[in-house]
Design a protein around this motif. Sequence first.
Motif, PDB file in Angstrom:
ATOM      1  N   ILE A  96      -8.000  -7.501  11.622  1.00 49.69           N
ATOM      2  CA  ILE A  96      -7.274  -8.793  11.163  1.00 49.69           C
ATOM      3  C   ILE A  96      -6.455  -8.299   9.959  1.00 49.69           C
ATOM      4  O   ILE A  96      -5.006  -8.608   9.772  1.00 49.69           O
ATOM      5  CB  ILE A  96      -7.923  -9.796  10.967  1.00 49.69           C
ATOM      6  CG1 ILE A  96      -8.436 -10.567  11.890  1.00 49.69           C
ATOM      7  CG2 ILE A  96      -6.876 -11.059  10.315  1.00 49.69           C
ATOM      8  CD1 ILE A  96      -9.345 -11.679  11.874  1.00 49.69           C
ATOM      9  N   ALA A  97      -6.952  -7.362   9.054  1.00 46.03           N
ATOM     10  CA  ALA A  97      -6.589  -7.068   7.756  1.00 46.03           C
ATOM     11  C   ALA A  97      -5.172  -6.067   8.205  1.00 46.03           C
ATOM     12  O   ALA A  97      -4.451  -5.802   7.123  1.00 46.03           O
ATOM     13  CB  ALA A  97      -7.523  -6.201   7.045  1.00 46.03           C
ATOM     14  N   ARG A  98      -5.078  -5.501   9.291  1.00 52.08           N
ATOM     15  CA  ARG A  98      -4.145  -4.608   9.795  1.00 52.08           C
ATOM     16  C   ARG A  98      -2.848  -5.398   9.696  1.00 52.08           C
ATOM     17  O   ARG A  98      -1.601  -4.749   9.869  1.00 52.08           O
ATOM     18  CB  ARG A  98      -4.257  -3.939  10.966  1.00 52.08           C
ATOM     19  CG  ARG A  98      -5.341  -2.813  10.920  1.00 52.08           C
ATOM     20  CD  ARG A  98      -5.257  -1.895  12.103  1.00 52.08           C
ATOM     21  NE  ARG A  98      -6.297  -1.271  12.504  1.00 52.08           N
ATOM     22  CZ  ARG A  98      -6.163  -0.347  13.428  1.00 52.08           C
ATOM     23  NH1 ARG A  98      -5.396   0.075  14.211  1.00 52.08           N
ATOM     24  NH2 ARG A  98      -7.607   0.249  13.759  1.00 52.08           N
ATOM     25  N   GLN A 125     -11.254 -15.066   7.203  1.00 55.04           N
ATOM     26  CA  GLN A 125     -11.868 -15.152   5.589  1.00 55.04           C
ATOM     27  C   GLN A 125     -12.397 -13.836   5.340  1.00 55.04           C
ATOM     28  O   GLN A 125     -11.994 -13.299   4.245  1.00 55.04           O
ATOM     29  CB  GLN A 125     -12.854 -16.006   5.669  1.00 55.04           C
ATOM     30  CG  GLN A 125     -13.522 -16.073   4.332  1.00 55.04           C
ATOM     31  CD  GLN A 125     -14.309 -17.572   3.883  1.00 55.04           C
ATOM     32  OE1 GLN A 125     -13.818 -18.629   4.504  1.00 55.04           O
ATOM     33  NE2 GLN A 125     -15.290 -17.515   3.282  1.00 55.04           N
ATOM     34  N   ALA A 126     -13.124 -13.189   6.174  1.00 54.21           N
ATOM     35  CA  ALA A 126     -13.650 -11.737   5.867  1.00 54.21           C
ATOM     36  C   ALA A 126     -12.713 -10.860   5.536  1.00 54.21           C
ATOM     37  O   ALA A 126     -12.527  -9.997   4.582  1.00 54.21           O
ATOM     38  CB  ALA A 126     -14.675 -11.352   6.836  1.00 54.21           C
ATOM     39  N   ALA A 127     -11.627 -10.988   6.429  1.00 55.91           N
ATOM     40  CA  ALA A 127     -10.276  -9.979   6.348  1.00 55.91           C
ATOM     41  C   ALA A 127      -9.517 -10.308   5.193  1.00 55.91           C
ATOM     42  O   ALA A 127      -9.070  -9.474   4.335  1.00 55.91           O
ATOM     43  CB  ALA A 127      -9.200 -10.330   7.525  1.00 55.91           C
ATOM     44  N   ALA A 128      -9.321 -11.554   4.614  1.00 53.69           N
ATOM     45  CA  ALA A 128      -8.392 -11.874   3.556  1.00 53.69           C
ATOM     46  C   ALA A 128      -9.393 -11.222   2.196  1.00 53.69           C
ATOM     47  O   ALA A 128      -8.866 -10.799   1.374  1.00 53.69           O
ATOM     48  CB  ALA A 128      -8.282 -13.376   3.344  1.00 53.69           C
ATOM     49  N   GLN A 129     -10.537 -11.589   2.367  1.00 55.53           N
ATOM     50  CA  GLN A 129     -11.584 -11.203   1.109  1.00 55.53           C
ATOM     51  C   GLN A 129     -11.577  -9.692   1.023  1.00 55.53           C
ATOM     52  O   GLN A 129     -11.627  -9.221  -0.052  1.00 55.53           O
ATOM     53  CB  GLN A 129     -12.797 -12.045   1.224  1.00 55.53           C
ATOM     54  CG  GLN A 129     -12.628 -13.401   0.949  1.00 55.53           C
ATOM     55  CD  GLN A 129     -13.951 -14.240   0.744  1.00 55.53           C
ATOM     56  OE1 GLN A 129     -15.034 -13.666   1.801  1.00 55.53           O
ATOM     57  NE2 GLN A 129     -14.147 -15.334   0.597  1.00 55.53           N
ATOM     58  N   LEU A 130     -11.485  -9.054   2.144  1.00 53.65           N
ATOM     59  CA  LEU A 130     -11.545  -7.536   2.145  1.00 53.65           C
ATOM     60  C   LEU A 130     -10.504  -6.930   1.648  1.00 53.65           C
ATOM     61  O   LEU A 130     -10.603  -5.995   0.741  1.00 53.65           O
ATOM     62  CB  LEU A 130     -11.511  -7.214   3.648  1.00 53.65           C
ATOM     63  CG  LEU A 130     -11.612  -5.604   4.023  1.00 53.65           C
ATOM     64  CD1 LEU A 130     -13.187  -5.207   3.681  1.00 53.65           C
ATOM     65  CD2 LEU A 130     -11.420  -5.378   5.308  1.00 53.65           C
TER      66      LEU A 130
END
Length: 416
Positions: A96-98, A125-130
């Motif tokens: 997602i972070a990509r 949520q995990a992607a945003a916090q990453l």
Amino acid sequence: MTMTAEKLEALNRIIRESKTAPFYRDRLPQQPLSSLADLKKIPLTTKADLRASSPFGLLAVPGEELVQYHESSGTTGEPVSVWFTRDDVMHNARQIARCGVGLGPSDIVLIRFPYALSAAAHMVQAAAQLRGACVVPAGGRTSVTPFPKVVELMHRLGVTVLTCLSLQAVLIAEVAEMLGLHPRRDFPALRAICAAGETLPPGRRKLLEELWGVPVFDFYGMTEIGTAVVDCEAFVPHPIEDDFVLEILDDAFRSDVPVGEYGHLVVTTLKKRATPMIRYVTGDRARLVEKPCVCGRTTALEIRGRWEDALRIGDVRLDLWDLDAVVSRLPCRRFWAAAPMPDGVRLVVEEERGGERVPEGLAALLEDEYRVKWRIDIAPKGTLYDRKQLFEIGLLGKPKYLYTEQELKCLLEKEN
Ligand SMILES: [Zn+2]
């Protein structure tokens, strides 16, 4: 899609490891695959298979490695179980972070996907916090965060990125207006919308861009497979090739369709270890487009929505993209519903400012184009989405566009 040596190795690794799961034990070959052609000999995995084998039949790692459990319910009710190791969560977060939206430490990301049981909210949520962003967990389908609360949070906190089902972004804009706010003017911090969870036809994307005055990024995934396609900074949907083997099959599910043609998307996950998916039939239609993109990638994967989400009138099939293209030609485009009639389509759109009319001659034009008759009605506000409910409980907003003729009649009569 091409199969590099590394990818074949990753595929053989996941097949080897998947055999730990009771469901896969006798379905997967003893010998490693030597090419993509060998993959086609492995039986397809359907949602019905997953349902029948839930909760533990597809679990391929020891319980000690699990950190998260999710369910995907779908329309028939029987849940599908999907387990995650810590690495599984991180892989999905990285996928997602990509996304070309480029989340970073200065972002405040409001997550409007439901948090209960389905994976999307947790993975975003995990992607945003990453990426160091700050998350506002304002999940949908709960009475804790009804729509006015979401509007208030976005306004007061200076939310920079809204992430939700595309329909939710329309509903939030509608509620903001009902509260006397202007979506384009009164949310100056907002810089993008990330949509997922339902197909995003071009007209819906344009509508959101116009409503909110910000760009819209799309990504495609599901609890079962993770996130397989994300928009780059040029809004082109690229498949995440390292993490998946993607097949686009014909209606008989036997051979690949030619590049550029729509078919059934079948996904093999290469990184998910707790609940691996081998040749999973997603139920979605998609097509590959080979075209160099400004971001440097050359392959796009367009997702056109679920195979079953279509009206069938005789031999004419109209999916949500077709219907969205028609809605885009109307003066009000926010909320619509369609139903099949014996010889055509009944399309109902809600009025926006009041007094809108269906353009003269449009029905005849559409009949020529689509080879079916069109009956288009502009109905009063609230016919399709009860505005009082938006304010009271906040459970409204699960996408539903296709009805039977009878159901649509009932909706219209309720209003009149
Ligand atoms: Zn690109």
